[in-house]
Design an enzyme around this catalytic site. Structure first.
Site, PDB file in Angstrom:
ATOM      1  CB  THR A  92      -0.941  -0.184   1.183  1.00 22.50           C
ATOM      2  OG1 THR A  92      -1.983  -1.042   0.937  1.00 22.50           O
ATOM      3  CG2 THR A  92      -1.765   1.388   1.152  1.00 22.50           C
ATOM      4  CD1 TRP A 129      -1.234  -6.081   2.362  1.00 24.96           C
ATOM      5  CD2 TRP A 129      -0.967  -6.883   4.457  1.00 24.96           C
ATOM      6  NE1 TRP A 129      -2.190  -5.482   3.193  1.00 24.96           N
ATOM      7  CE2 TRP A 129      -1.977  -5.655   4.540  1.00 24.96           C
ATOM      8  CE3 TRP A 129      -0.623  -7.372   5.542  1.00 24.96           C
ATOM      9  CZ2 TRP A 129      -2.654  -5.503   5.587  1.00 24.96           C
ATOM     10  CZ3 TRP A 129      -1.240  -7.136   6.654  1.00 24.96           C
ATOM     11  CH2 TRP A 129      -2.285  -6.196   6.889  1.00 24.96           C
ATOM     12  CG  ASN A 139      -4.718  -7.899   3.660  1.00 28.60           C
ATOM     13  OD1 ASN A 139      -5.436  -7.492   4.567  1.00 28.60           O
ATOM     14  ND2 ASN A 139      -4.600  -6.942   2.703  1.00 28.60           N
ATOM     15  CD  GLU A 140      -7.687  -5.927   1.865  1.00 24.92           C
ATOM     16  OE1 GLU A 140      -7.390  -5.462   0.980  1.00 24.92           O
ATOM     17  OE2 GLU A 140      -8.409  -5.160   2.898  1.00 24.92           O
ATOM     18  CD  GLU A 188      -7.266  -3.429   6.207  1.00 26.80           C
ATOM     19  OE1 GLU A 188      -6.518  -4.130   6.209  1.00 26.80           O
ATOM     20  OE2 GLU A 188      -7.128  -2.489   5.207  1.00 26.80           O
TER      21      GLU A 188
END
Ligand SMILES: *[C@@H]1O[C@H](CO)[C@@H](O)[C@H](O)[C@H]1NC(C)=O
Ligand SMILES: *[C@@H]1O[C@H](CO)[C@@H](O)[C@H](O)[C@H]1NC(C)=O
Ligand SMILES: *[C@@H]1O[C@H](CO)[C@@H](O)[C@H](O)[C@H]1NC(C)=O
Ligand SMILES: *[C@@H]1O[C@H](CO)[C@@H](O)[C@H](O)[C@H]1NC(C)=O
Ligand SMILES: *[C@@H]1O[C@H](CO)[C@@H](O)[C@H](O)[C@H]1NC(C)=O
Ligand SMILES: *[C@@H]1O[C@H](CO)[C@@H](O)[C@H](O)[C@H]1NC(C)=O
Ligand SMILES: *[C@@H]1O[C@H](CO)[C@@H](O)[C@H](O)[C@H]1NC(C)=O
Ligand SMILES: *[C@@H]1O[C@H](CO)[C@@H](O)[C@H](O)[C@H]1NC(C)=O
Length: 689
Positions: free
Chosen positions: A94, A136, A182-183, A260
């Site tokens: 990010t 991530w 993550n995601e 989150e």
């Protein structure tokens, strides 16, 4: 006319309502005798996902300690109950990349990055804080040649378990929770394997949270249908759930977390209450912990507070710290919510209330919010009607709490100036368990038997200042294997390295050899680290560069006006001066990806170490190698300003040393000096494209 009269009538009623007690007083009952609600699992925040705490670690120690107190110290500030960190995977996540503890299968190092340090500091302040790790991205080797971390579940589990054990071995940290990816899609076989391997590694205390994605399903359905999966999973964590969960998620009987969620300024208090009210969500973890990354990287300002100027020491304690304190300072993980309708509910005039009780049922904490969240992008996430009016409420304590005679009161009005944040008010006196409270719009109240709340404070921090120029770093002050301050990797990983060359003792090395299993939708094949100020237009940057011949990259660069970081790094523009010693090639490019090369030439004077200089001013750029001007070129790119940067043209090793950045006047003078010192034997041929 009738419309106007109608409106006036409404306003009149509204005013009368405030001035008198014409409004209906509504009674809200708080009663544990009818049964109680779910267990409270704590309020937390995420460091990472990614590189969001990068600039915090190089604050002057005293100021850094103050910032950490505001975040973690119990009964002081946000007093967070959970710290979730990124397990660095060498991939952009990010606002930068965070280093893996295993860049390569043959490599293991538990000193990299700042998350270890942060967890230690959090635990130092609050030994009860829960720790949660989540990857991530992953280094390529974890994919076992397939580019998926799930192709070899044993290998990926081993990689994760090494991180958990490293936390214990090197820092005496106990990791409480571990996530999957993550995601990104989850994999049932991997989750079950990870659970088994945690158990056989003596880590049965570590609970697995799934799936850290923006949906409750399909993972909830899989848990319902698969007893082995259900047995492996501790908690269901969903991202940005908008205060709601699903029937299927509730049916799993697992605890549901907003693993989150967004800070959203003053609306935070509403999120904390309504996550439980609307979704039975028992933990909320905010992204992110602290805005400690450069402005103009994605989501600047998304943290619970801000500390992005280590050079000045300036930091900002946001209202969100105090909105969080309303819950965290008066509860502990393991407390229980009261039932809906018996301590948890909406307020008739808009807003909400929740109540939590200690396991011994001696203490009760009631949090009331009337945040209208007007103008917020997310205004409708709570309900279709966000209208809030002033109201008078009657509190009626029953059951274990019927005998309480007063409740301590804490008050905030986050929309107003700082002096209405987390103020202690006169206690609410209760007669036969009943008391009364007048509440306005955009207020947060905590009514509690706990009498230890503190609005912590320190003297104001130093004033804000610009990133200082001239800037130089020879990296000699670092120990090997750590990330240099201020230089923020956006692709690849740059860390200090002990060189055997006497003139370059500690240098920085780009260490990632293969494209990681990335989190961003795009890949950036060109490792790059940025530094400084996104507003820099005319600038001079200089750095010594060495490209070795073991696992090396083919080229390296220094750059100015680097326009973008984050997931968009692959398309960042600017002015990039590349060298490719193995092919005697040099380039000037308007972009990192070298799709807009404005100059390409050959140069045969490369040494082992090469001093690269780049001056960018207006529409011109001048580049030097070892004091020899090799490029003087009009640049055609559209980048008007951006960070300074350095990096490599592909994954592979390269070393950098003696970074210098200065304003253009000083830089052009320096170029003349370097020129006088230049090695006259250098040979240069340029061919303009
Ligand atoms: C490690 O942490 C535990 C608490 O989790 C503490 O009791 C113990 O003393 C610590 N050990 C060392 C060597 O610091
Ligand atoms: C792991 O250990 C926990 C606690 O001892 C146990 O409840 C669970 O069933 C074990 N899971 C597996 C897959 O062995
Ligand atoms: C919206 O909420 C307010 C406050 O609760 C209430 O007074 C008003 O009637 C509601 N409006 C509608 C359209 O439901
Ligand atoms: C309840 O509150 C009192 C006063 O703050 C405190 O002494 C006590 O330890 C609390 N009990 C629990 C279980 O939190
Ligand atoms: C960057 O430069 C601009 C323009 O001079 C200035 O307003 C800003 O405060 C600077 N920011 C930092 C972080 O240095
Ligand atoms: C180190 O620097 C000194 C002084 O600049 C120079 O004379 C010497 O040749 C350098 N050594 C190497 C190995 O480059
Ligand atoms: C280079 O890569 C090989 C594996 O391909 C590895 O064994 C070796 O340690 C690496 N050397 C360096 C300096 O990275
Ligand atoms: C850049 O362009 C300007 C105006 O077109 C011209 O005067 C100047 O000579 C050019 N500089 C170089 C280095 O080509």
């Amino acid at each position: 006319m009738r419309k106007l009269l109608g409106l006036q009538c409404v306003i009149l009623t509204f005013v009368l309502c405030i001035l008198s007690t014409l409004c209906d007083r509504v009674t809200y009952t708080f009663d544990d005798s009818v049964g109680i609600g779910r267990q409270f699992d704590g309020i937390g925040a995420i460091s990472g996902g990614g590189a969001t705490s990068k600039l915090l670690v190089n604050y002057p120690q005293e100021l850094r300690s103050q910032i950490l107190d505001y975040l973690f110290k119990p009964k002081f500030g946000a007093s967070l109950q959970i710290l979730k960190v990124e397990i660095g995977g060498d991939a952009q996540s990010t606002d930068g990349t965070e280093a893996s503890h295993m860049h390569n299968s043959w490599d293991e190092n538990y000193g990299r990055g700042y998350e270890w340090w942060l967890m230690v500091e959090a635990k130092k302040r609050n030994p009860d804080i829960k720790l949660y790790g989540l990857p991530w991205g992953f280094p390529d080797w974890v994919g076992d040649g397939t580019r998926s971390p799930y192709s070899n579940p044993t290998m990926t589990s081993t990689y994760i378990i090494k991180w958990i054990k490293g936390a214990k071995q090197y820092y005496n940290l106990t990791i409480d929770y571990i996530g999957i990816w993550n995601e990104k899609p989850y994999d049932i076989t991997y989750i079950i394997t990870l659970r088994q391997m945690l158990n056989t590694s003596g880590l049965s205390n570590v609970q697995i949270v799934v799936a850290d994605d923006a949906v409750w399903n399909p993972v909830s359905e899989d848990i319902l249908n698969n007893p082995s999966l259900s047995n492996a999973v501790g908690y269901i964590g969903c991202h940005y759930p908008n205060t709601h969960s699903t029937d299927i998620a509730l049916e799993t009987r697992k605890q549901l977390w907003a693993s989150e969620d967004s800070v959203e300024g003053a609306c935070l208090a509403k999120t904390l209450n309504q996550n439980y009210l609307n979704g039975f969500i028992t933990s909320t973890i905010f992204w992110n912990l602290i805005t400690s990354y450069y402005n103009y990287l994605p989501f600047y300002g998304a943290g619970l507070m801000r500390a992005s100027e280590p050079w000045s020491g300036n930091y900002v304690v946001e209202s969100t710290i105090w909105a969080t304190a309303h819950t965290t300072q008066f509860t502990s993980v393991g407390w229980k919510y009261l039932r809906h309708g018996a301590g948890v509910g909406k307020l008739n005039g808009g807003g909400s209330h929740v109540a939590l009780i200690s396991p011994d049922r001696k203490n009760i904490t009631i949090i009331i919010e009337t945040m209208s969240c007007g103008g917020s992008l997310q205004a409708n996430r709570f309900s279709s009607n966000n209208t809030v009016i002033p109201q008078q409420i009657l509190i009626d304590l029953k059951g274990s709490f019927a005998g309480i005679t007063h409740l301590n009161a804490w008050y905030s009005r986050p929309r107003a100036s700082d002096d209405a944040l987390f103020l202690k008010k006169a206690p609410i006196i209760l007669t036969k368990g009943q008391g009364q409270l007048d509440i306005g719009v955009d207020e947060v109240w905590t009514l509690t038997t706990i009498n230890t709340g503190v609005k912590g404070s320190f003297p104001p921090p130093p004033a804000s200042a610009e990133f200082p120029l001239p800037y130089s770093d020879d990296f000699e002050s670092y120990k090997p294997g750590v990330e240099p301050y201020n230089l923020v990797p956006q692709a690849g990983s740059f860390e200090t390295f002990k060189s055997t060359d006497a003139n370059h003792s500690i240098v920085i090395r780009q260490t990632v050899l293969e494209d990681p299993l990335h989190w961003c939708p795009f890949t950036t094949d060109f490792p790059v680290a940025v530094i400084g100020n996104h507003s820099w237009a005319d600038l001079y940057i200089e750095c010594d560069v060495r490209i070795g011949n073991v696992n090396n990259t083919d080229g390296a660069f220094i750059a100015a006006r680097v326009t973008q970081g984050g997931c968009q790094t692959f398309e960042t523009e600017g002015v990039y001066f590349f060298i490719f010693p193995s092919t005697n090639t040099i380039k000037l490019s308007n972009d990192l990806a070298q799709t807009q090369v404005v100059f390409k030439g050959s140069f045969t004077g490369f040494k082992e170490w090469n001093k690269l200089s780049l001056a960018v001013y207006g529409q011109e750029a001048t580049a030097m190698i070892n004091g020899q001007t090799v490029i003087k070129q009009n640049i055609t790119g559209t980048a008007k300003g951006g960070f300074a940067g350095l990096g490599t043209s592909s994954f592979g090793l390269a070393d950098f040393d003696n970074l210098k950045i200065m304003n253009i006047d000083r830089g052009l003078k320096r170029m003349k000096q370097i020129k006088i010192l230049k090695d006259t034997k250098l040979f240069f041929i340029a061919d303009n494209l």
